[in-house]
Design an enzyme around this catalytic site. Structure first.
Site, PDB file in Angstrom:
ATOM      1  N   ARG A 132       0.812  -1.217   0.000  1.00  0.00           N
ATOM      2  CA  ARG A 132       0.000   0.000   0.000  1.00  0.00           C
ATOM      3  C   ARG A 132       0.846   1.268   0.000  1.00  0.00           C
ATOM      4  O   ARG A 132       0.420   2.325  -0.450  1.00  0.00           O
ATOM      5  CB  ARG A 132      -0.949  -0.020   1.204  1.00  0.00           C
ATOM      6  CG  ARG A 132      -1.858   1.164   1.233  1.00  0.00           C
ATOM      7  CD  ARG A 132      -2.981   1.147   2.266  1.00  0.00           C
ATOM      8  NE  ARG A 132      -3.045   0.104   3.232  1.00  0.00           N
ATOM      9  CZ  ARG A 132      -2.537   0.181   4.479  1.00  0.00           C
ATOM     10  NH1 ARG A 132      -1.876   1.246   4.869  1.00  0.00           N
ATOM     11  NH2 ARG A 132      -2.680  -0.818   5.302  1.00  0.00           N
ATOM     12  N   TYR A 168     -13.545  21.230 -12.049  1.00  0.00           N
ATOM     13  CA  TYR A 168     -14.109  19.920 -12.388  1.00  0.00           C
ATOM     14  C   TYR A 168     -15.295  19.614 -11.467  1.00  0.00           C
ATOM     15  O   TYR A 168     -15.164  19.681 -10.242  1.00  0.00           O
ATOM     16  CB  TYR A 168     -12.991  18.897 -12.225  1.00  0.00           C
ATOM     17  CG  TYR A 168     -13.354  17.480 -12.561  1.00  0.00           C
ATOM     18  CD1 TYR A 168     -13.785  17.134 -13.845  1.00  0.00           C
ATOM     19  CD2 TYR A 168     -13.237  16.472 -11.616  1.00  0.00           C
ATOM     20  CE1 TYR A 168     -14.096  15.819 -14.154  1.00  0.00           C
ATOM     21  CE2 TYR A 168     -13.546  15.154 -11.921  1.00  0.00           C
ATOM     22  CZ  TYR A 168     -13.978  14.840 -13.193  1.00  0.00           C
ATOM     23  OH  TYR A 168     -14.286  13.533 -13.494  1.00  0.00           O
ATOM     24  N   ASP A 177      -6.003  21.987 -10.184  1.00  0.00           N
ATOM     25  CA  ASP A 177      -6.204  20.845 -11.064  1.00  0.00           C
ATOM     26  C   ASP A 177      -5.544  21.212 -12.383  1.00  0.00           C
ATOM     27  O   ASP A 177      -6.040  22.051 -13.136  1.00  0.00           O
ATOM     28  CB  ASP A 177      -7.705  20.558 -11.240  1.00  0.00           C
ATOM     29  CG  ASP A 177      -7.945  19.264 -12.004  1.00  0.00           C
ATOM     30  OD1 ASP A 177      -7.126  18.937 -12.887  1.00  0.00           O
ATOM     31  OD2 ASP A 177      -8.959  18.597 -11.738  1.00  0.00           O
ATOM     32  N   LYS A 209      -5.944  10.895 -18.139  1.00  0.00           N
ATOM     33  CA  LYS A 209      -6.101  11.619 -19.396  1.00  0.00           C
ATOM     34  C   LYS A 209      -4.814  11.526 -20.238  1.00  0.00           C
ATOM     35  O   LYS A 209      -4.544  10.476 -20.776  1.00  0.00           O
ATOM     36  CB  LYS A 209      -6.489  13.070 -19.088  1.00  0.00           C
ATOM     37  CG  LYS A 209      -7.679  13.182 -18.106  1.00  0.00           C
ATOM     38  CD  LYS A 209      -9.002  12.715 -18.694  1.00  0.00           C
ATOM     39  CE  LYS A 209     -10.101  12.484 -17.657  1.00  0.00           C
ATOM     40  NZ  LYS A 209     -10.465  13.641 -16.861  1.00  0.00           N
TER      41      LYS A 209
END
Ligand SMILES: *Cc1c(COP(=O)(O)O)cnc(C)c1O
Length: 394
Positions: free
Chosen positions: A61, A114, A186, A211
């Site tokens: 993790r 967003y 962002d 993206k």
């Protein structure tokens, strides 16, 4: 690696260490939960190193060399201190915001950020006693008037999701820093290549690597890069929320990154050519693309950005629904779908009005977002030309 090298060179080499993996060019995909220690002393040393935030391999993790490669590359390209990986872009947005907001704080979020990121503000953070206020994306230095003594975070995104307003980030950052607040950005649209967030006053830069970094529409990954000062909080919250990402998806992200500079140059060129074509059509009300010289955001884009990606929006004059459907449904190269940044062209209809809080969407006609893919520009234009013939004569 030398900071003097150009970005396309750094994109190819940053974060890669073939010498650690028998000369293999890409980092191996480590599937791991348990990481064994050979001795008690090693186990105890790892405990101390982990507590001291030394990079290493402690537990699945907490990251493996697969993840470390992408983190190192993004931090270097963006000029940040260190970077952290998340299972999606939205996870990166949410965890970054949670890292710097506590009960009693006031947080300012751009009205063009967003949508799901804004929802993290009004729906999630407000449950924990954080006061979230949306502000006009074009506020610029005027954001100072909205700052309160308990304002800790200002969220920016340029250009805005769907609506492409350019924000004056250096002006907003100066106002925020003067009042002791930090700036979260962002930066997905511009990627670490086309906007150098940290040299424009940003403290925390968020990427939906899904993206352009992944670039092939086949994996979900988020990355957050911070300044040295902002790092400990991000790290702590990342640990507390148990965030990690699957090694196969992270591998795809680091692999996609290697060609991103070349892909982006083409997305930029094709996107601009399509935007210019749309702007000439009588059926078009407006094209929202900050790299078009008559766009209101053009001056800021020219001043602060090093390039434009292939994503922009188009607003049509009011038109019958069957005409719009004839245009969109008949397209052969533009898929109808969310997300973007892959090699294929996309079109996505949208209406931002319902999620606007403080700024008005002034258009009556329908809008759609275009992602210019890597197909040949002549074929994309021909597809749109045929589409507009259907739009005008359904
Ligand atoms: C897509 C997107 C996100 C979210 O990324 P996911 O990987 O889909 O969760 C965040 N910010 C922006 C600007 C995006 O376009």
């Amino acid at each position: 690696m030398s900071r003097n090298r150009k970005d396309p060179t750094r994109v190819v080499h940053a974060g890669r260490h073939p010498e650690q993996f028998h000369g293999v060019v890409n980092p191996p995909v480590y599937h791991a939960s348990t990481v064994l220690s050979p001795t008690l002393a090693d186990w105890e040393q790892k405990d101390r190193d982990y507590a001291a935030d030394k990079p290493g391999v402690y537990y699945g993790r907490h990251g493996t060399p697969t993840l470390a490669s992408l983190e190192e590359a993004i931090a270097e390209l963006e000029g940040g201190y260190r970077a952290m990986i998340y299972p999606s872009g939205l996870a990166a947005c949410a965890c970054a915001l949670i890292s710097y907001a506590s009960a009693g704080d006031h947080v300012l979020i751009s009205d063009s950020a967003y949508g799901p990121m804004r929802r993290v503000g009004w729906r999630l953070l407000s449950r924990f006693g954080v006061e979230v206020q949306f502000y006009d994306p074009l506020a610029g230095a005027g954001i100072a008037a909205l700052m309160r003594p308990n304002t800790t975070v200002v969220v920016v995104e340029a250009p805005g999701s769907l609506t492409f307003e350019m924000q004056d980030i250096p002006a907003i950052a100066a106002a925020a820093h003067q009042r002791g607040a930090m700036v979260l950005m962002d930066n997905t649209w511009a990627t670490p290549l086309y906007f150098k967030a940290f040299s424009h006053g940003v403290d925390v830069s968020i990427h939906a690597a899904t993206k352009y970094i992944v670039g092939h529409s086949d994996a979900m990954v988020g990355v957050v890069t911070t300044t040295r000062e902002a790092w400990p909080k991000l790290k702590e919250t990342h640990v507390d929320l148990g965030q990690t990402a699957g090694p196969d998806d992270v591998y795809l992200a680091q692999r996609g990154l290697r060609t991103m500079a070349t892909r982006l140059a083409q997305h930029w060129q094709s996107g601009l050519a399509l935007a210019e074509w749309f702007a000439r059509q009588p059926a078009v009300e407006r094209v929202l693309h900050p790299a078009l010289p008559d766009d209101p955001g053009y001056a800021i884009w020219r001043r602060d950005f090093l390039g434009a990606s292939g994503l922009f929006s188009v607003v049509l004059k009011p038109v019958a629904r069957n005409a719009l459907a004839a245009f969109i449904d008949g397209l052969e190269l533009f898929g109808i779908g969310a997300s973007w940044g892959g090699y294929e062209s996309l079109i996505m209809p949208f209406d931002p009005s319902p999620i606007r809080k403080v700024s008005r969407w002034p258009y009556a006609g329908p809008a759609f977002r275009i992602h210019a893919g890597l197909e040949h520009i002549d074929d994309l234009l021909a597809d749109l030309q045929a589409g507009f013939a259907r739009l005008n004569q359904p």
